[in-house]
Design an enzyme around this catalytic site. Structure first.
Site, PDB file in Angstrom:
ATOM      1  N   SER A  64       5.091  64.756  66.371  1.00 28.09           N
ATOM      2  CA  SER A  64       4.706  65.974  67.096  1.00 28.09           C
ATOM      3  C   SER A  64       3.673  65.674  68.169  1.00 28.09           C
ATOM      4  O   SER A  64       2.906  64.706  68.070  1.00 28.09           O
ATOM      5  CB  SER A  64       4.140  67.008  66.125  1.00 28.09           C
ATOM      6  OG  SER A  64       5.015  67.200  65.044  1.00 28.09           O
TER       7      SER A  64
HETATM    8  N1  SAH Z   1       5.017  65.317  60.643  1.00 22.99           N
HETATM    9  C1  SAH Z   1       5.756  64.293  61.362  1.00 22.99           C
HETATM   10  C2  SAH Z   1       6.751  64.858  62.367  1.00 22.99           C
HETATM   11  C3  SAH Z   1       7.843  65.496  61.696  1.00 22.99           C
HETATM   12  S1  SAH Z   1       9.386  65.624  62.505  1.00 22.99           S
HETATM   13  C4  SAH Z   1       4.861  63.314  62.040  1.00 22.99           C
HETATM   14  O1  SAH Z   1       3.631  63.485  61.995  1.00 22.99           O
HETATM   15  O2  SAH Z   1       5.370  62.331  62.589  1.00 22.99           O
HETATM   16  C5  SAH Z   1      10.183  66.519  61.214  1.00 22.99           C
HETATM   17  C6  SAH Z   1      10.529  65.685  60.019  1.00 22.99           C
HETATM   18  O3  SAH Z   1      11.035  66.585  59.036  1.00 22.99           O
HETATM   19  C7  SAH Z   1      11.631  64.676  60.280  1.00 22.99           C
HETATM   20  O4  SAH Z   1      11.196  63.408  59.896  1.00 22.99           O
HETATM   21  C8  SAH Z   1      12.789  65.176  59.420  1.00 22.99           C
HETATM   22  O5  SAH Z   1      13.583  64.139  58.902  1.00 22.99           O
HETATM   23  C9  SAH Z   1      12.051  65.929  58.320  1.00 22.99           C
HETATM   24  N2  SAH Z   1      12.823  66.933  57.597  1.00 22.99           N
HETATM   25  C10 SAH Z   1      13.714  67.834  58.073  1.00 22.99           C
HETATM   26  N3  SAH Z   1      14.181  68.614  57.080  1.00 22.99           N
HETATM   27  C11 SAH Z   1      13.567  68.185  55.932  1.00 22.99           C
HETATM   28  C12 SAH Z   1      13.617  68.598  54.564  1.00 22.99           C
HETATM   29  N4  SAH Z   1      14.393  69.601  54.142  1.00 22.99           N
HETATM   30  N5  SAH Z   1      12.833  67.938  53.682  1.00 22.99           N
HETATM   31  C13 SAH Z   1      12.047  66.919  54.066  1.00 22.99           C
HETATM   32  N6  SAH Z   1      11.947  66.493  55.338  1.00 22.99           N
HETATM   33  C14 SAH Z   1      12.692  67.119  56.261  1.00 22.99           C
END
Ligand code: SAH
Length: 220
Positions: A64
């Site tokens: 993000s």
């Molecule tokens: N917080 C992260 C950015 C997240 S991007 C950082 O600091 O880099 C969103 C993430 O959510 C992705 O890695 C994606 O694979 C994950 N994601 C999406 N749906 C999900 C779910 N149901 N459970 C766990 N992770 C999930």
């Protein structure tokens, strides 16, 4: 030398992207000044790690934008004694910020490769107050509930009920809700059996995919 270079970029990021946009919590600003964000992006993008934008981290996912991390973390009101759950580990950057602020962090990621890489990265940086699990975060992580804070870093079609149930009394849930183009950042606070929700502003996240998330582009 290199450390100096990145720490200068980092303090500029905190000043011009984060504090300038109204994030005030000194603990959040300090955490953002400490965590080496350039170690959370692919090596080829290290030079851009402190830019005012999200960056790709593989599997079609993104780390993000720095301001978004700071804003959501401030809304979460993380105390030193708190136990916090993150849904969407991704690069592990948001998890590192939470580790700086909370007593314990539990983070759930659906892609095993991202979870493994984030785990290795966070261990090598010395964060010991964290556990990463591979799973569907739309169901939360009931094993260690309740949580003082829950932060969802992907856009949900609606607020998953298990996350509400896994909040401690007085706990906060920060979650982007809405379709893939743009979401509304929701802050939900639990007091006893009551939940008070507020809409904090718009944001853009990758979709939260899972049992209580998006499925093939449709809400659950
Ligand atoms: N917080 C992260 C950015 C997240 S991007 C950082 O600091 O880099 C969103 C993430 O959510 C992705 O890695 C994606 O694979 C994950 N994601 C999406 N749906 C999900 C779910 N149901 N459970 C766990 N992770 C999930």
């Amino acid at each position: 030398m290199e450390d100096d270079y990145y720490s200068r970029l980092r303090s500029n990021m905190v000043k011009h992207q984060i504090a300038a946009r109204g994030v005030k919590d000194p603990r959040v600003l300090e955490a953002m000044s400490r965590v080496p964000r350039h170690l959370f992006v692919p090596e080829s993008l290290a030079e851009r790690a402190y830019d005012d934008s999200p960056l790709p981290i593989g599997e079609g996912q993104t780390i993000s934008q720095p301001y978004m991390v700071a804003w959501m973390t401030e809304l979460l009101e993380v105390g030193e004694e708190d136990r916090v759950l993150e849904i969407g580990t991704g690069s592990g950057y948001q998890a590192a910020i939470l580790c700086e602020l909370a007593a314990e962090v539990i983070s759930i990621e659906k892609f095993p490769d991202l979870a493994r890489q984030a785990g290795e990265r966070l261990r090598s940086l010395g964060y010991g107050n964290l556990a990463i699990h591979v799973g569907d975060g739309t169901l939360g992580w009931p094993q260690q509930a309740p949580y003082d804070g829950i932060i969802v870093t992907a856009g949900a079609p609606s607020v998953p009920q298990p996350l509400l149930e896994q909040l401690a009394d007085g706990g906060r849930l920060v979650i982007p809700v809405g379709p893939s183009g743009m979401q509304m950042l929701n802050l939900i606070r639990r007091s006893g059996g009551e939940y008070q929700a507020s809409e904090e502003g718009t944001c853009v996240f990758v979709p939260l995919v899972g049992k209580l998330g998006w499925k093939r582009g449709r809400p659950a």
